[in-house]
Design an enzyme around this catalytic site. Structure first.
Site, PDB file in Angstrom:
ATOM      1  N   ARG A   1      -2.373   0.857  -6.719  1.00  0.00           N
ATOM      2  CA  ARG A   1      -2.087  -0.455  -6.112  1.00  0.00           C
ATOM      3  C   ARG A   1      -1.687  -1.446  -7.189  1.00  0.00           C
ATOM      4  O   ARG A   1      -0.787  -2.260  -7.012  1.00  0.00           O
ATOM      5  CB  ARG A   1      -3.322  -0.996  -5.367  1.00  0.00           C
ATOM      6  CG  ARG A   1      -3.799  -0.196  -4.172  1.00  0.00           C
ATOM      7  CD  ARG A   1      -2.785  -0.079  -3.089  1.00  0.00           C
ATOM      8  NE  ARG A   1      -2.191  -1.352  -2.702  1.00  0.00           N
ATOM      9  CZ  ARG A   1      -2.806  -2.316  -2.000  1.00  0.00           C
ATOM     10  NH1 ARG A   1      -4.017  -2.125  -1.528  1.00  0.00           N
ATOM     11  NH2 ARG A   1      -2.185  -3.451  -1.701  1.00  0.00           N
TER      12      ARG A   1
ATOM     13  N   GLN B   1       0.840  -1.204   0.000  1.00  0.00           N
ATOM     14  CA  GLN B   1       0.000   0.000   0.000  1.00  0.00           C
ATOM     15  C   GLN B   1       0.876   1.255   0.000  1.00  0.00           C
ATOM     16  O   GLN B   1       0.572   2.245  -0.668  1.00  0.00           O
ATOM     17  CB  GLN B   1      -0.918  -0.016   1.227  1.00  0.00           C
ATOM     18  CG  GLN B   1      -1.795   1.224   1.365  1.00  0.00           C
ATOM     19  CD  GLN B   1      -2.876   1.313   0.316  1.00  0.00           C
ATOM     20  OE1 GLN B   1      -3.612   0.355   0.091  1.00  0.00           O
ATOM     21  NE2 GLN B   1      -3.022   2.460  -0.335  1.00  0.00           N
TER      22      GLN B   1
ATOM     23  N   ASP C   1      -6.915   6.234   7.954  1.00  0.00           N
ATOM     24  CA  ASP C   1      -7.284   4.832   7.726  1.00  0.00           C
ATOM     25  C   ASP C   1      -8.450   4.551   8.674  1.00  0.00           C
ATOM     26  O   ASP C   1      -8.747   5.355   9.572  1.00  0.00           O
ATOM     27  CB  ASP C   1      -6.052   3.940   8.032  1.00  0.00           C
ATOM     28  CG  ASP C   1      -6.289   2.460   7.751  1.00  0.00           C
ATOM     29  OD1 ASP C   1      -7.301   2.112   7.096  1.00  0.00           O
ATOM     30  OD2 ASP C   1      -5.453   1.627   8.194  1.00  0.00           O
TER      31      ASP C   1
END
Ligand code: CP
Ligand code: NVA
Length: 331
Positions: free
Chosen positions: A317, A138, A231
């Protein structure tokens, strides 16, 4: 690509030098451009890739699958209930079997020791697709996105807000230390990262010119930030902790007030995703009914704003994972 990474596993950024990380980001940009130009060199023809998942995934699974197929490899998804792994067969034995059949193994799951055990016994490269401790692929996508948006990494003021001790905070702190960033974790004291990991990052920072700040002060932590990152407040495997986390993390929601506190109008917003920014999920709705909040770590306003680069980040990604597979597997 200048670095030779053939045969290496990718378990975490601690094992990679700044030059190697930079080379992986450059290769990612190159393969991204190739794909946009319709060029498919099929560098992984006849390779077989095992995708071992003990936890759910949208981006990581799709990124490995699409990247492998783009390069001519065959990806095989192995879900947690599909194989004997952990129940009837140990990590070491599973690794030795998979390593005899596959050219590379992706693992997503709980204990970081599991991915280390796979790498120790497989005899082929093992890639960490997320553990409780780290999520390094990530970070490559995040850094590629920052490079695309800002043009450079060294000196970038990067503030990670929220659960300061989760896999993303840990990985970003190590990555930022290696790349010479002005990195801040802005979190309640009870969610500060482990002291030993902060010490490791600070040692790396001495070499790279990075600075590492851990603070619970939002105003100080976000001032001058080029990147605001958050997050989920509750990571996979911690689901019983929503109530406690909401209580302590609500002041740390990334919203328009927080973005204004950076003092910059071009601060970008990043999130590894999935994000709780509205009520269009079952969990989001359950949280609303229980606690009366319509978003958690990021307001819908910031998530949908022009400063939010989360879709570029999600796309990246695939390009970065493709680069990791090429660099570690290509003949
Ligand atoms: N960011 C990320 O790893 O997403 P997934 O959990 O969907 O793979
Ligand atoms: N910290 C999150 C990251 C998801 C990509 C989790 O582990 O659930």
């Amino acid at each position: 690509m200048k670095s030779n990474l053939k045969g290496r596993s990718f378990l975490g950024l601690l094992d990679y030098s700044p030059e190697e990380i930079n080379d992986l980001i450059e290769l990612s940009a190159q393969v991204k451009k190739e794909k946009k130009d319709g060029i498919f060199p099929r560098r992984l023809e006849n390779k077989n890739i095992a995708l071992l998942f003990e936890k759910n995934s949208t981006r990581t699974r799709c990124a490995f699958t699409v990247a492998a197929i783009d390069e001519g490899a065959h990806p095989e998804f192995l879900g947690k209930n599909d194989i004997q792994f952990g129940k009837k067969e140990s990590v070491a034995d599973t690794a030795r079997v998979l390593g005899r059949m596959f050219d590379g193994i992706q693992y997503r799951g709980f204990k970081h020791e599991t991915v280390e055990g796979l790498a120790m016994h497989a005899g082929v490269p093992v890639w960490n697709g997320l553990t409780d401790a780290f999520h390094p692929t990530q970070v490559l996508a995040d850094f590629l996105t920052i490079k695309e948006q800002k043009g450079y990494l060294k000196g970038i003021a990067f503030a990670f807000i929220g659960d300061g001790r989760n896999n993303m905070a840990n990985s970003l702190m190590i990555g930022a230390a290696k790349m010479g960033m002005d990195f801040r974790i802005v979190a309640p004291t009870s969610l500060f990262p482990q002291a030993a990991l902060v010490e490791t990052a600070q040692k790396i920072a001495v070499q790279s010119g990075a600075s590492i700040t851990i603070t619970n002060d939002i105003t100080e932590g976000v001032r001058g930030a080029d990147v605001i990152y958050t997050d989920v407040w509750v990571s996979m495997g911690e689901e019983e902790q929503f109530e406690e986390r909401i209580k302590i993390l609500l002041p740390y929601q990334v919203n328009a007030d927080m973005m204004a506190k950076t003092g910059k109008s071009d601060t970008i917003f990043l999130h590894c995703l999935p994000a709780f920014h509205d009520l269009n999920t079952t969990v989001g709705m359950e949280i609303y009914e229980k606690f009366g909040i319509d978003a958690m770590e990021v307001s819908n306003e910031v998530f949908e704003s022009k400063n939010s680069k989360v879709w570029d980040e999600a796309e990246n990604r695939m390009h970065t994972i493709k680069a990791v597979m090429i660099a570690t597997l290509q003949d």
